[in-house]
Design an enzyme around this catalytic site. Structure first.
Site, short mmCIF file in Angstrom:
data_model
loop_
_atom_site.label_atom_id
_atom_site.label_comp_id
_atom_site.label_asym_id
_atom_site.label_seq_id
_atom_site.Cartn_x
_atom_site.Cartn_y
_atom_site.Cartn_z
N ASP A 184 -1.28 -8.16 6.70
CA ASP A 184 -0.52 -8.05 5.45
C ASP A 184 0.07 -9.40 5.08
O ASP A 184 0.00 -9.82 3.93
CB ASP A 184 0.60 -7.02 5.61
CG ASP A 184 0.06 -5.61 5.48
OD1 ASP A 184 -1.17 -5.47 5.43
OD2 ASP A 184 0.87 -4.67 5.46
N THR A 217 0.82 -1.20 0.00
CA THR A 217 0.00 0.00 0.00
C THR A 217 0.86 1.26 0.00
O THR A 217 0.44 2.29 -0.50
CB THR A 217 -0.91 0.01 1.23
OG1 THR A 217 -0.12 -0.22 2.37
CG2 THR A 217 -1.96 -1.04 1.13
#
Lengths: 536, 527
Positions: A401, A102
């Site tokens: 993640d 991200t």
């Protein structure tokens, strides 16, 4: 604001309350937008890579978040600028789609914008730049496909998966125990993965956290963890071979939904009602007992009397369990959620090998472990440690993640090498392809190649290396040996070969980054008029 | 062209060096605030609340002080948080953890100004923390096997914890009390079952641990004041008007006689209930909820002691102590487990009457009655005792102990120093800094006691050069002494938590290079 006048000198009113709005047009609008986009990217730039720094964010209520997860930073930043909001969206969509990278996607978009600005100064029309970027991104994505490698793993040999998750975790604060956390994440994903269909439902992995203890105590529970305790303090704390009744009806007298009134006007009626009430409780408990349940998990509360009856009949119970948890319990134990006592049958009971209550710390905090379930398709990652709750939150984000990365690999086994190696390889490919395109786009394509370089550059910068020197060295090495595995040596290991360092990223993650960043930049470039309320 | 502002109004952004500065200063300010309370000669703080009544708290418990502060600096909030977690997890060392984190940041600041990258410092700190933990592990003592020795270890730990608190005058007395209480828990860490009753009056020395159980309630009027061989029913049931719980039921009548009839039926119902309760063959009934006059009268008639409105924890403890189960239905008297105790009597403490259960069957819960000059003293005494109890309960589960008085810090510092000498590269500066931060704790203890810290710490360091030395700072005599002889012990678990939490917090703050503060949420204007 530019105004149009009619022949008598009166202004045409085109927009409502025109004079109260500010308006930017043409090249000015693009420049302003680019500046805003760059400003956001600059904030995130220093968080990139294993040596990236964290951001401390103080929310509107004074709560503190410390993170280096791009999506979280942007989400909490509370931005006002329209273009900045686009960047926030960009990072969020990367988060939803891939879950990792991200920060990288925003840095990439920022670099593309910066290059676009230069091309604008040259006098190239924004649409031509956008077209060029589009072509270049296609080249880059194709090239990624070419340099990607399939890697093989199965349930017994999950080492490659662990390696990839470790790459993701190494940029987080938890990198002290990245090995064990990566293993936990991979095992969790494999436990719930449907390897046939190559799909993973991450909802089946619950991530719970509790402060205190050590990070090393973080564990993977093949079962469910519920932040509740037994409804009666004297119920048994440990049940083996539990048959679980999962109820969504309260242990209370039924409440018909139609409006009604029971009038009590004689003593007899009073007596009957009283009897009936007692019977209700009795029947409820008996019903559970009859089907052979040894544990009742209920979404609602119990009446005091029901509670005691349960305890008295030696039927442990847990109350106020949330809907999501209830569903997970049902999945894990293979039970059915029963909305009415009448529908309770032995087949609908869930089964678990062990249910136990565990207490933590000096305060009266207990949690319920439901383990050895019949169907261990639901797992829980229980995070301990962290000196404070910010640490736990950050660990949760990091685990998320890692889970996403593992899932992506199960979906698509292709990987590319990290540490900027993929970007450098793409940059070389795009640069080489640029010459083949006639027309102005050629410049835009070259600009794209340069923008790709900015990711490894930022990596090198954050790791305390000389950015330009390092990048050019790696680039020439890649070109000379024609091997796309050379990247930036962030951890000072002494080799540039990312295969040796075991730094991988998923192919779809990288491709998505490039595509999303290009899309947003194209969108920003196409804006030539910004109308906003200046003061309100 | 100038960049449009990205953030909302009122939001602020601090970058790079400034951000780091802001968090260092915030964290160090908090650490300095509680620094003076560290150690046996630490000073107290007065906290005045801004709420109604401006109530005053006098304390030297780090967690309590920090909890009451309104802090705006985000880095400072991190420190407050670690102190809170330390309190929840191990109960003691709440000041030490903040002071150590503050010192680590102070050292880090120096390193940053001499151009060492924060990531390098973090790497060094991590190595150092690992090495320090190893050093402690090497020197721990475990007397789990030897019950007698274990008990004396616990006594010493309790005394060490208490000596920095208001109870230091009577530390033997309180330590004895705390250890006894903990042994009753039999390994459980649920401190809820130790009830602390505070009654102003008398002196701290008059506090005692009761081997039975004390309930802060009164006995109903006309009921026996003293029961021997009591059979107790612990209940949680409505003894006011037993409502019909069926939804929508209501009483609707058309004449006065009917009202009277229903009332009679209601009474009958209550009487039934009371009779059912009496059928258990009990002579004491304790209920969590209210008992109305009518049933109370019935109980009095039957010669049963009825106690109403015991709070939930009281009920739970009573259940634990007497071995009875908490009942809510009374249809099967034969299968309900009743609680037993030898004697129930009303006792007076100060001016208040309390109910005392003695000779209980199971001794899992107990009561400690604290006496003292004022509410402030009592509150502080409770906090101190709570700290001691927490530490002890944790030690019972993890029986490893260490010496106290700055000894563990010196041991760690020595090992860390050695590591620094062996490590090549910039990290060694950070490792050295870590050892300096560790030494700051004995320094602070000495400073707070008004001793010559520079001299004492230097002496300590020299002594610790020899392997297996037990030297620490003896604040009472103001010199370096053998900690084993003085009986100053600390729990390993506490020290380890202090070390790890402080390092983690320091690392977290060091990693920050930007602080973004959102605009505070607007409160809606209330007219």
């Amino acid at each position: 604001m530019a105004l149009a006048f009619d022949e008598f000198g009166r202004p045409f009113i085109i927009l409502r309350e025109q004079d109260q709005k500010t308006r930017l047009r043409g090249i000015d609008a693009q420049k302003a937008n680019i500046a805003a986009g760059k400003a956001v990217a600059r904030i995130l730039r220093s968080s990139l890579g294993p040596k990236g720094m964290d951001k401390m964010l103080q929310g509107p209520d004074g709560d503190v978040t410390i993170t280096n997860d791009g999506a979280t930073i942007l989400e909490q930043m509370d931005v006002d600028n329209q273009i900045a909001k686009l960047m926030v969206e960009l990072s969020r969509s990367q988060d939803y789609e891939i879950g990792d990278g991200t920060t990288g996607v925003v840095v990439m978009a920022g670099a593309l914008l910066e290059q676009a600005e230069r091309q604008l100064d040259r006098g190239i029309h924004p649409i031509r730049i956008a077209e060029g970027y589009e072509m270049a991104s296609r080249v880059a994505v194709e090239h990624l496909e070419r340099i990607s490698q399939k890697f093989e793993f199965d349930v017994n040999n999950y080492e490659p998966l662990v390696q990839t998750c470790m790459t993701t975790l190494s940029s987080k604060i938890v990198n002290r125990c990245k090995r064990s956390l990566a293993e936990i994440a991979v095992k969790a994903v494999l436990a719930v993965a449907d390897l046939e269909r190559r799909d993973v439902n991450l909802d089946l992995i619950k991530v719970e956290g509790k402060v205190g203890g050590n990070l090393e105590d973080t564990e993977l529970i093949y079962g469910i963890l519920v932040d509740k305790d037994m409804s009666h303090p004297q119920m048994p704390k440990q049940i083996e071979d539990a048959h679980i009744a999962i109820l969504t009806c309260p242990f209370e007298p039924p409440k018909p939904k139609t409006k009604h009134k029971v009038d009590i006007d004689t003593v007899e009626k009073f007596e009957t009602l009283r009897k009936q009430e007692q019977q209700y409780f009795d029947e409820m408990v008996q019903k559970c007992k009859d089907v052979g349940a040894t544990l009742v998990i209920c979404q609602w509360g119990f009446d005091d009397e029901a509670n005691h009856l349960l305890m008295h009949r030696n039927l442990p119970a847990v109350r106020w369990v949330g809907g999501v948890e209830l569903e997970l319990i049902a999945i894990a134990t293979g039970g059915r959620i029963v909305p009415r006592f009448q529908e309770l049958t032995p087949e609908k009971l869930g089964k678990a090998g062990m249910v136990r209550e565990k207490s933590f710390g000096t305060t009266k905090e207990r949690m319920l472990y439901i383990e050895h379930c019949a169907n261990s398709k639901a797992v829980t990652i229980f995070i301990r440690g962290g000196s404070n709750k910010m640490m736990i939150e950050e660990t949760k984000r990091s685990i998320h993640d890692a889970l996403c990365v593992a899932r992506n690999l199960i979906r698509n086994k292709s990987i590319v090498y990290g540490g900027g190696a993929a970007e450098i390889a793409c940059s070389l490919a795009v640069d080489a392809a640029a010459d083949k395109y006639p027309g102005v786009e050629q410049y835009a394509i070259r600009a794209f190649a340069e923008a790709l370089d900015s990711v490894p550059m930022a990596l090198a910068e954050n790791s305390g290396l000389q950015p330009i020197e390092t990048l050019s060295a790696v680039k020439s090495q890649q070109l000379k040996e024609n091997i796309p595995f050379y990247g930036i040596d962030c951890n000072d290991v002494g080799t540039n070969d990312m295969r040796e360092q075991n730094v991988f990223e998923t192919l779809i993650g990288k491709q998505q980054q490039i595509l999303l960043a290009t899309q947003v930049v194209k969108m920003i470039l196409k804006i030539d008029d910004v109308i906003s309320n200046s003061e309100y | 062209m100038p960049i449009d502002k990205i953030f909302k109004d009122d939001a602020s952004e601090e970058k790079g060096e400034r951000a780091r500065m802001a968090s260092f200063i915030g964290a160090m300010a908090v650490a300095d605030l509680v620094k003076s309370t560290l150690g046996p000669k630490g000073m107290d703080k007065i906290l005045q609340s801004t709420g109604r009544g401006h109530s005053v708290t006098v304390t030297n418990d780090g967690a309590t002080i920090l909890k009451s502060l309104h802090i705006d600096n985000p880095a400072a909030k991190v420190l407050v948080d670690i102190s809170k977690v330390q309190d929840d997890e191990v109960g003691d060392g709440t000041t030490s953890v903040v002071v150590l984190a503050g010192e680590l940041l102070r050292e880090a600041e120096k390193l940053v100004t001499s151009k060492i990258h924060p990531m390098t410092i973090i790497a060094g700190y991590r190595m150092a923390a690992e090495c320090a933990r190893e050093a402690l592990l090497k020197r721990v003592m475990d007397n789990k096997e030897n019950a007698e020795k274990f008990r004396s270890d616990l006594m010493k730990i309790a005394m060490t914890t208490l000596c920095s608190k208001i109870l230091s005058q009577d530390k033997e007395h309180f330590a004895e009390m705390a250890v006894d209480a903990i042994f009753r828990l039999k390994g459980s860490t649920n401190l809820e079952s130790i009830q602390i009753i505070k009654k102003p009056g008398g002196s701290l020395r008059d506090s005692f641990l009761d081997e039975g159980f004390i309930l802060d309630k009164k006995i109903g009027i006309g009921q026996p004041k003293r029961i021997e061989n009591a059979k107790i029913l612990v209940a949680n049931t409505a003894m006011d008007t037993d409502k019909v719980k069926i939804y929508g039921a209501r009483v609707r009548v058309d004449s006065m006689t009917k009202v009277a009839e229903i009332e009679g039926a209601e009474k009958e119902k209550m009487k039934d209930k009371v009779n059912k309760i009496l059928a258990h063959g009990i002579n004491c009934f304790v209920n969590r909820q209210l008992i109305y006059n009518f049933p109370e009268e019935l109980f009095a008639d039957a010669g049963v002691l009825a106690i109403e409105h015991a709070d939930f924890e009281g009920i739970e403890r009573l259940g634990l102590v007497t071995g009875g189960e908490i009942a809510s239905t009374f249809d099967n008297p034969e299968s309900v487990k009743l609680g037993h105790c030898k004697l129930i009597e009303e006792i007076m403490i100060g001016e208040d009457k309390l109910i005392h259960f003695s000779g209980v069957a199971m001794g899992q819960a107990c009561s400690i009655v604290l006496r003292g000059a004022s509410h402030h003293v009592l509150d502080e005494a409770e906090r101190s005792l709570h700290d001691a109890l927490c530490v002890l309960s944790q030690t019972v589960n993890d029986s490893r102990v260490l010496l106290g008085g700055g000894w563990p810090e010196m041991v760690m510092a020595k090992e860390v120093d050695e590591l620094a000498r062996k490590t090549a590269g910039k990290k060694s500066h950070a490792i050295e800094a870590f050892s300096r931060a560790l030494v700051a704790i004995p320094t602070t203890i000495a400073d707070n006691a008004g001793l010559d810290s520079a001299e004492l710490v230097a002496q300590l360091r020299a002594k610790h050069h020899n392997e297996g030395c037990n030297a620490g700072i003896d604040v009472i005599s103001g010199a370096v002494g053998d900690m084993e002889e003085r009986g100053i012990y600390e729990a390993f678990k506490v020290k380890q938590a202090v070390l790890l939490s402080a390092t983690e917090a320091a690392e977290m703050i060091l990693r920050v290079d930007e602080i973004i503060t959102c605009a505070p949420r607007r409160r809606e204007d209330r007219m």
